[in-house]
Design a protein around this motif. Structure first.
Motif, PDB file in Angstrom:
ATOM      1  N   ILE A  94       0.844  -1.190   0.000  1.00  0.00           N
ATOM      2  CA  ILE A  94       0.000   0.000   0.000  1.00  0.00           C
ATOM      3  C   ILE A  94       0.883   1.245   0.000  1.00  0.00           C
ATOM      4  O   ILE A  94       2.098   1.160   0.146  1.00  0.00           O
ATOM      5  CB  ILE A  94      -1.009  -0.004   1.178  1.00  0.00           C
ATOM      6  N   SER A  95       0.276   2.410  -0.196  1.00  0.00           N
ATOM      7  CA  SER A  95       1.053   3.630  -0.412  1.00  0.00           C
ATOM      8  C   SER A  95       1.514   4.247   0.910  1.00  0.00           C
ATOM      9  O   SER A  95       1.040   3.893   1.992  1.00  0.00           O
ATOM     10  CB  SER A  95       0.193   4.650  -1.164  1.00  0.00           C
ATOM     11  N   ALA A  96       2.413   5.213   0.775  1.00  0.00           N
ATOM     12  CA  ALA A  96       2.913   5.957   1.944  1.00  0.00           C
ATOM     13  C   ALA A  96       1.752   6.655   2.644  1.00  0.00           C
ATOM     14  O   ALA A  96       1.648   6.641   3.877  1.00  0.00           O
ATOM     15  CB  ALA A  96       3.952   6.981   1.499  1.00  0.00           C
ATOM     16  N   ARG A  97       0.865   7.245   1.844  1.00  0.00           N
ATOM     17  CA  ARG A  97      -0.293   7.953   2.429  1.00  0.00           C
ATOM     18  C   ARG A  97      -1.160   6.992   3.244  1.00  0.00           C
ATOM     19  O   ARG A  97      -1.544   7.291   4.384  1.00  0.00           O
ATOM     20  CB  ARG A  97      -1.125   8.594   1.310  1.00  0.00           C
ATOM     21  N   GLU A  98      -1.443   5.817   2.670  1.00  0.00           N
ATOM     22  CA  GLU A  98      -2.288   4.832   3.368  1.00  0.00           C
ATOM     23  C   GLU A  98      -1.611   4.337   4.643  1.00  0.00           C
ATOM     24  O   GLU A  98      -2.268   4.172   5.680  1.00  0.00           O
ATOM     25  CB  GLU A  98      -2.604   3.656   2.433  1.00  0.00           C
ATOM     26  N   SER A 130       5.528  11.213  -4.028  1.00  0.00           N
ATOM     27  CA  SER A 130       5.510   9.734  -4.028  1.00  0.00           C
ATOM     28  C   SER A 130       4.424   9.202  -3.099  1.00  0.00           C
ATOM     29  O   SER A 130       4.381   7.999  -2.830  1.00  0.00           O
ATOM     30  CB  SER A 130       6.865   9.206  -3.540  1.00  0.00           C
ATOM     31  N   ASP A 132       1.381   8.391  -3.237  1.00  0.00           N
ATOM     32  CA  ASP A 132       0.419   7.363  -3.629  1.00  0.00           C
ATOM     33  C   ASP A 132       1.057   6.176  -4.363  1.00  0.00           C
ATOM     34  O   ASP A 132       0.365   5.329  -4.916  1.00  0.00           O
ATOM     35  CB  ASP A 132      -0.705   8.006  -4.449  1.00  0.00           C
ATOM     36  N   LYS A 133       2.378   6.135  -4.321  1.00  0.00           N
ATOM     37  CA  LYS A 133       3.089   4.967  -4.887  1.00  0.00           C
ATOM     38  C   LYS A 133       3.147   3.861  -3.848  1.00  0.00           C
ATOM     39  O   LYS A 133       3.279   4.142  -2.652  1.00  0.00           O
ATOM     40  CB  LYS A 133       4.539   5.344  -5.212  1.00  0.00           C
ATOM     41  N   PRO A 134       3.120   2.576  -4.281  1.00  0.00           N
ATOM     42  CA  PRO A 134       3.312   1.499  -3.293  1.00  0.00           C
ATOM     43  C   PRO A 134       4.752   1.515  -2.767  1.00  0.00           C
ATOM     44  O   PRO A 134       5.679   1.907  -3.472  1.00  0.00           O
ATOM     45  CB  PRO A 134       3.036   0.224  -4.091  1.00  0.00           C
ATOM     46  N   LEU A 135       4.912   1.067  -1.538  1.00  0.00           N
ATOM     47  CA  LEU A 135       6.230   1.137  -0.896  1.00  0.00           C
ATOM     48  C   LEU A 135       7.278   0.288  -1.582  1.00  0.00           C
ATOM     49  O   LEU A 135       8.467   0.581  -1.491  1.00  0.00           O
ATOM     50  CB  LEU A 135       6.139   0.684   0.569  1.00  0.00           C
ATOM     51  N   ASP A 137       8.056   0.303  -4.461  1.00  0.00           N
ATOM     52  CA  ASP A 137       8.747   1.142  -5.461  1.00  0.00           C
ATOM     53  C   ASP A 137       9.593   2.241  -4.817  1.00  0.00           C
ATOM     54  O   ASP A 137      10.154   3.080  -5.512  1.00  0.00           O
ATOM     55  CB  ASP A 137       7.720   1.794  -6.401  1.00  0.00           C
TER      56      ASP A 137
END
Length: 311
Positions: A94-98, A130, A132-135, A137
């Motif tokens: 999941i993303s940094a935001r999530e 970054s 909303d990128k998955p971790l 990456d």
């Protein structure tokens, strides 16, 4: 009324089977300082930190966080600090935001406050682009910044950083140093474990040097450097015929051993104040020199002197 220390460590000891990993360590960390635990791999730094943060039980001794016993008042003590490890303790897919939203909710923030705090931290740690990128990456430096952001969700007064720049490239390390300095400016107290001497020198107000589980020395970087002896002086004597005269002059004026390699002479000055009179005497004696370097002792010198021969 006497100010309460951020951390008080008294006679902390940890054994694994018959091996003593941490051997009767005691020190205090003042509010608002960066305190470095410095030592080679396997010295006992991380074990000490894990006991201080209640992740590991000590065999003996006690830790107080802002005056609160970490065993008897564990929940209260834990609420006062954030802990950042060497690896991001967050979900890969999941993303940094999530991730920040999840940890904010776990820390008791409302949905609205979690959203606001997540945005603040993404901005503060330069992760907006970054977010909303998955971790999976993320680079190592981005993961480390996110891990630090997670530990700061509740704005703790005390932050434990366990080797925060291990494996990072020089540019990202420097960015992390800037982030750490900013936290201190904002009033945080930081305990930092590191095996990097330059990192301790750059960031720490005081340093405890640990080797084989024992606390060997404690002091400011400057105090530790002074304790191992003075300023190193090196120069080249331009004429071969003057080398013996230059050595005699150094011996008479410095009183320390003189090292001689070809035309290059080196010695240690007890005080930098010895330098100017020495240069005047060389000039009066018409001894021509070049390539003069004056070097203060480094933390590398301190570390080598304190730990050499003990391994």
């Amino acid at each position: 009324m006497e100010a309460v220390n951020a951390i008080e460590v008294n006679h902390l000891t940890k054994k694994f089977n018959n091996k003593i990993a941490v051997d009767d360590i005691s020190f205090n960390v003042k509010k608002g300082e960066v305190f470095g635990l410095l030592g080679p791999n396997g010295a006992g730094k991380t074990t000490t930190l894990r006991m201080m943060t209640t992740l590991m039980k000590a065999n003996n001794g006690s830790v107080k966080i802002f005056g609160h016993d970490s065993v008897k008042e564990g929940r209260l003590a834990r609420s006062m600090f954030g802990l950042t490890g060497q690896y991001a303790s967050v979900d890969e897919d999941i993303s940094a935001r999530e991730n920040l939203m999840i940890f904010s909710r776990l820390n008791g923030l409302s949905r609205l406050d979690s959203k606001k705090r997540t945005q603040e931290l993404l901005s503060e740690f330069s992760l907006i682009n970054s977010a909303d990128k998955p971790l999976k990456d993320f680079s190592g430096g981005m993961r480390r910044r996110l891990d630090l952001a997670v530990s700061l969700i509740t704005r703790p007064a005390l932050i434990f950083l366990d080797e925060p720049t291990t494996g990072l490239d020089p540019r990202t390390r420097t960015q992390m140093w800037d982030t750490i300095r900013k936290l201190v400016e904002q009033g945080s107290t930081i305990l930092l474990t590191t095996q990097y001497l330059d990192e301790a020198d750059q960031l720490a107000d005081r340093i405890a040097v640990i080797d084989h589980g024992k606390l060997i020395k404690i002091g400011t970087p400057e105090e530790l450097k002074k304790q191992i002896g003075g300023t190193k002086l090196e120069f080249t004597v331009e004429r071969n015929s003057q080398i013996d005269d230059a050595m005699k002059l150094l011996t008479n004026n410095v009183g320390e051993p003189i090292h001689h390699a070809g035309e290059q002479l080196s010695t240690t000055l007890k005080s930098v104040d010895q330098l100017a009179p020495l240069l005047v005497t060389l000039k009066q004696s018409k001894i021509s020199i070049s390539n003069l370097t004056v070097k203060e002792p480094s933390l590398d010198d301190v570390f080598m002197k304190l730990t050499v021969g003990k391994n």
